[in-house]
Design an enzyme around this catalytic site. Structure first.
Site, PDB file in Angstrom:
ATOM      1  N   SER A 142       2.812   1.381  -3.080  1.00 51.22           N
ATOM      2  CA  SER A 142       3.255   1.136  -1.704  1.00 51.22           C
ATOM      3  C   SER A 142       3.211   2.445  -0.945  1.00 51.22           C
ATOM      4  O   SER A 142       3.357   3.527  -1.549  1.00 51.22           O
ATOM      5  CB  SER A 142       4.695   0.605  -1.706  1.00 51.22           C
ATOM      6  OG  SER A 142       5.226   0.651  -0.399  1.00 51.22           O
ATOM      7  N   TYR A 156      13.408   1.522  -3.892  1.00 51.19           N
ATOM      8  CA  TYR A 156      12.101   0.855  -3.848  1.00 51.19           C
ATOM      9  C   TYR A 156      10.995   1.923  -3.821  1.00 51.19           C
ATOM     10  O   TYR A 156      10.028   1.853  -4.593  1.00 51.19           O
ATOM     11  CB  TYR A 156      12.019  -0.047  -2.616  1.00 51.19           C
ATOM     12  CG  TYR A 156      10.672  -0.700  -2.402  1.00 51.19           C
ATOM     13  CD1 TYR A 156      10.336  -1.882  -3.060  1.00 51.19           C
ATOM     14  CD2 TYR A 156       9.719  -0.146  -1.536  1.00 51.19           C
ATOM     15  CE1 TYR A 156       9.093  -2.493  -2.872  1.00 51.19           C
ATOM     16  CE2 TYR A 156       8.486  -0.739  -1.339  1.00 51.19           C
ATOM     17  CZ  TYR A 156       8.177  -1.911  -2.002  1.00 51.19           C
ATOM     18  OH  TYR A 156       6.947  -2.507  -1.811  1.00 51.19           O
TER      19      TYR A 156
HETATM   20  P1  NAP Z   1       5.930 -11.526  -1.640  1.00 46.57           P
HETATM   21  O1  NAP Z   1       5.081 -12.287  -0.700  1.00 46.57           O
HETATM   22  O2  NAP Z   1       7.395 -11.449  -1.404  1.00 46.57           O
HETATM   23  O3  NAP Z   1       5.645 -12.061  -3.123  1.00 46.57           O
HETATM   24  C1  NAP Z   1       6.295 -11.480  -4.205  1.00 46.57           C
HETATM   25  C2  NAP Z   1       5.836 -12.161  -5.475  1.00 46.57           C
HETATM   26  O4  NAP Z   1       6.498 -11.495  -6.578  1.00 46.57           O
HETATM   27  C3  NAP Z   1       6.226 -13.627  -5.536  1.00 46.57           C
HETATM   28  O5  NAP Z   1       5.122 -14.354  -6.037  1.00 46.57           O
HETATM   29  C4  NAP Z   1       7.383 -13.656  -6.511  1.00 46.57           C
HETATM   30  O6  NAP Z   1       7.461 -14.831  -7.308  1.00 46.57           O
HETATM   31  C5  NAP Z   1       7.034 -12.489  -7.418  1.00 46.57           C
HETATM   32  N1  NAP Z   1       8.211 -11.989  -8.139  1.00 46.57           N
HETATM   33  C6  NAP Z   1       9.355 -11.476  -7.637  1.00 46.57           C
HETATM   34  N2  NAP Z   1      10.199 -11.143  -8.622  1.00 46.57           N
HETATM   35  C7  NAP Z   1       9.583 -11.480  -9.782  1.00 46.57           C
HETATM   36  C8  NAP Z   1       9.943 -11.406 -11.138  1.00 46.57           C
HETATM   37  N3  NAP Z   1      11.140 -10.919 -11.518  1.00 46.57           N
HETATM   38  N4  NAP Z   1       9.072 -11.857 -12.071  1.00 46.57           N
HETATM   39  C9  NAP Z   1       7.860 -12.362 -11.702  1.00 46.57           C
HETATM   40  N5  NAP Z   1       7.466 -12.460 -10.414  1.00 46.57           N
HETATM   41  C10 NAP Z   1       8.318 -12.024  -9.478  1.00 46.57           C
HETATM   42  O7  NAP Z   1       5.461 -10.000  -1.727  1.00 46.57           O
HETATM   43  P2  NAP Z   1       4.072  -9.269  -1.413  1.00 46.57           P
HETATM   44  O8  NAP Z   1       4.193  -8.627  -0.094  1.00 46.57           O
HETATM   45  O9  NAP Z   1       2.928 -10.139  -1.689  1.00 46.57           O
HETATM   46  O10 NAP Z   1       4.151  -8.102  -2.478  1.00 46.57           O
HETATM   47  C11 NAP Z   1       3.346  -8.032  -3.623  1.00 46.57           C
HETATM   48  C12 NAP Z   1       3.378  -6.605  -4.127  1.00 46.57           C
HETATM   49  O11 NAP Z   1       2.855  -5.735  -3.121  1.00 46.57           O
HETATM   50  C13 NAP Z   1       4.769  -6.090  -4.447  1.00 46.57           C
HETATM   51  O12 NAP Z   1       4.720  -5.293  -5.624  1.00 46.57           O
HETATM   52  C14 NAP Z   1       5.125  -5.243  -3.247  1.00 46.57           C
HETATM   53  O13 NAP Z   1       6.045  -4.231  -3.566  1.00 46.57           O
HETATM   54  C15 NAP Z   1       3.758  -4.666  -2.897  1.00 46.57           C
HETATM   55  N6  NAP Z   1       3.662  -4.199  -1.505  1.00 46.57           N
HETATM   56  C16 NAP Z   1       3.741  -5.079  -0.461  1.00 46.57           C
HETATM   57  C17 NAP Z   1       3.658  -4.579   0.841  1.00 46.57           C
HETATM   58  C18 NAP Z   1       3.745  -5.468   2.050  1.00 46.57           C
HETATM   59  O14 NAP Z   1       3.808  -4.949   3.181  1.00 46.57           O
HETATM   60  N7  NAP Z   1       3.735  -6.788   1.895  1.00 46.57           N
HETATM   61  C19 NAP Z   1       3.491  -3.202   1.057  1.00 46.57           C
HETATM   62  C20 NAP Z   1       3.412  -2.359  -0.031  1.00 46.57           C
HETATM   63  C21 NAP Z   1       3.486  -2.851  -1.314  1.00 46.57           C
HETATM   64  P3  NAP Z   1       8.135 -16.215  -6.748  1.00 46.57           P
HETATM   65  O15 NAP Z   1       7.101 -16.771  -5.819  1.00 46.57           O
HETATM   66  O16 NAP Z   1       8.351 -17.033  -7.978  1.00 46.57           O
HETATM   67  O17 NAP Z   1       9.391 -15.818  -6.053  1.00 46.57           O
END
Ligand code: NAP
Length: 248
Positions: A142, A156
């Site tokens: 991130s 985080y």
């Molecule tokens: P998101 O839409 O909130 O999706 C998060 C996913 O993680 C969901 O599928 C959730 O499963 C799963 N998850 C959460 N806790 C878990 C656990 N304990 N075991 C297994 N699965 C789990 O988030 P996203 O934005 O796509 O983020 C994906 C990754 O990108 C993350 O690592 C995040 O830190 C990183 N990231 C995102 C951004 C951004 O701006 N979006 C920026 C930088 C980095 P459920 O569907 O079952 O809840």
């Protein structure tokens, strides 16, 4: 031969977009989820609708037993070639001196411990040292790994900084064993993760701070992930690729 890709947290957001693209590239995708079964099943259906193969497997990446069960189930389907260490969470906007120990532990357990253990299980199956055929691991870092997320969630930021170090170290450790380990470093991407910050409209609010003046899409991050999983990036390992509209 059936090539397997595991995407942790593959039901929603960046994980879902990655699962769809990996399936289109020919992988049988293991769509891991922890709570949102409906989203995971919807991702599996969307993959089937585009002619691909996928299964949804429940498992909390903060629990070792769940991770071991996930990898055992995956290896019954074919040969593990890809792990996308995508599952990640953030919490309500807060300073460190206002955070509970439980919150800090949860963030580190899911974002860091989960990714390290999944990477360990993947290396055991992919590395030529263990009789594997090689493969690719892509970690989700991130922009918070370098700006630290002050006032928002430094725990985080710390978890993602550690992901960068994991990527560099493990990438070098297994570089001669057919396993490439890389990371993408997304900036502000339009997914549901921002809802957990408790800041209404956070994504739109951040637009001015992004050189491209817009948020990214999950698909734009997934394109970089797909490239890192493909032979097109065969000489790339231990690398961290920003996908952030110029913000990092
Ligand atoms: P998101 O839409 O909130 O999706 C998060 C996913 O993680 C969901 O599928 C959730 O499963 C799963 N998850 C959460 N806790 C878990 C656990 N304990 N075991 C297994 N699965 C789990 O988030 P996203 O934005 O796509 O983020 C994906 C990754 O990108 C993350 O690592 C995040 O830190 C990183 N990231 C995102 C951004 C951004 O701006 N979006 C920026 C930088 C980095 P459920 O569907 O079952 O809840």
């Amino acid at each position: 031969m059936t090539n397997i890709a595991i995407v942790t947290g593959g039901g929603r957001g960046i994980g879902r977009a990655s699962a769809l693209k990996l399936a289109a590239a020919g992988y049988t995708v293991v769509v891991n989820y922890t709570a949102n079964e409906a989203a995971a099943k919807d991702t599996v259906s969307a993959i089937a609708a585009q002619g691909g193969k996928a299964v949804a497997i429940k498992g909390d990446v903060s629990q070792e037993a769940d991770i071991l069960a996930l990898f055992t189930a995956a290896e019954k389907l074919g040969t593990l070639k890809v792990l996308v260490n995508n599952a990640g969470v953030m919490d309500h906007q807060n300073r460190l001196d206002e955070m509970s120990t439980e919150r800090i532990r949860r963030i580190l357990d899911i974002n860091l411990f989960g990714s390290i253990l999944c990477a360990r299980e993947a290396v055991k199956r992919m590395s030529t040292k263990h009789g594997g055929q090689g493969g690719a691991i892509v970690n989700l870092s991130s922009a918070a790994a370098y700006h630290g997320a002050p006032g928002l969630g430094v725990e985080y930021g710390a978890s993602k900084g550690a992901i960068d170090v994991l990527t560099i170290g493990l990438g070098r450790e297994v570089a001669a064993e057919g396993v490439r380990v890389n990371a993408v470093r997304p900036g502000i991407i339009d997914t549901e993760i921002h809802d957990s910050s408790g800041i209404p409209g956070r994504v739109k609010m951040m637009r001015d701070a992004i050189p491209m003046k817009r948020e990214g899409t999950a698909e734009e991050v997934a394109d970089a992930i797909l490239w890192l999983c493909s032979d097109q990036s065969s000489y790339v390992t231990g690398s961290i690729i920003p996908v952030a509209g110029g913000r990092c």
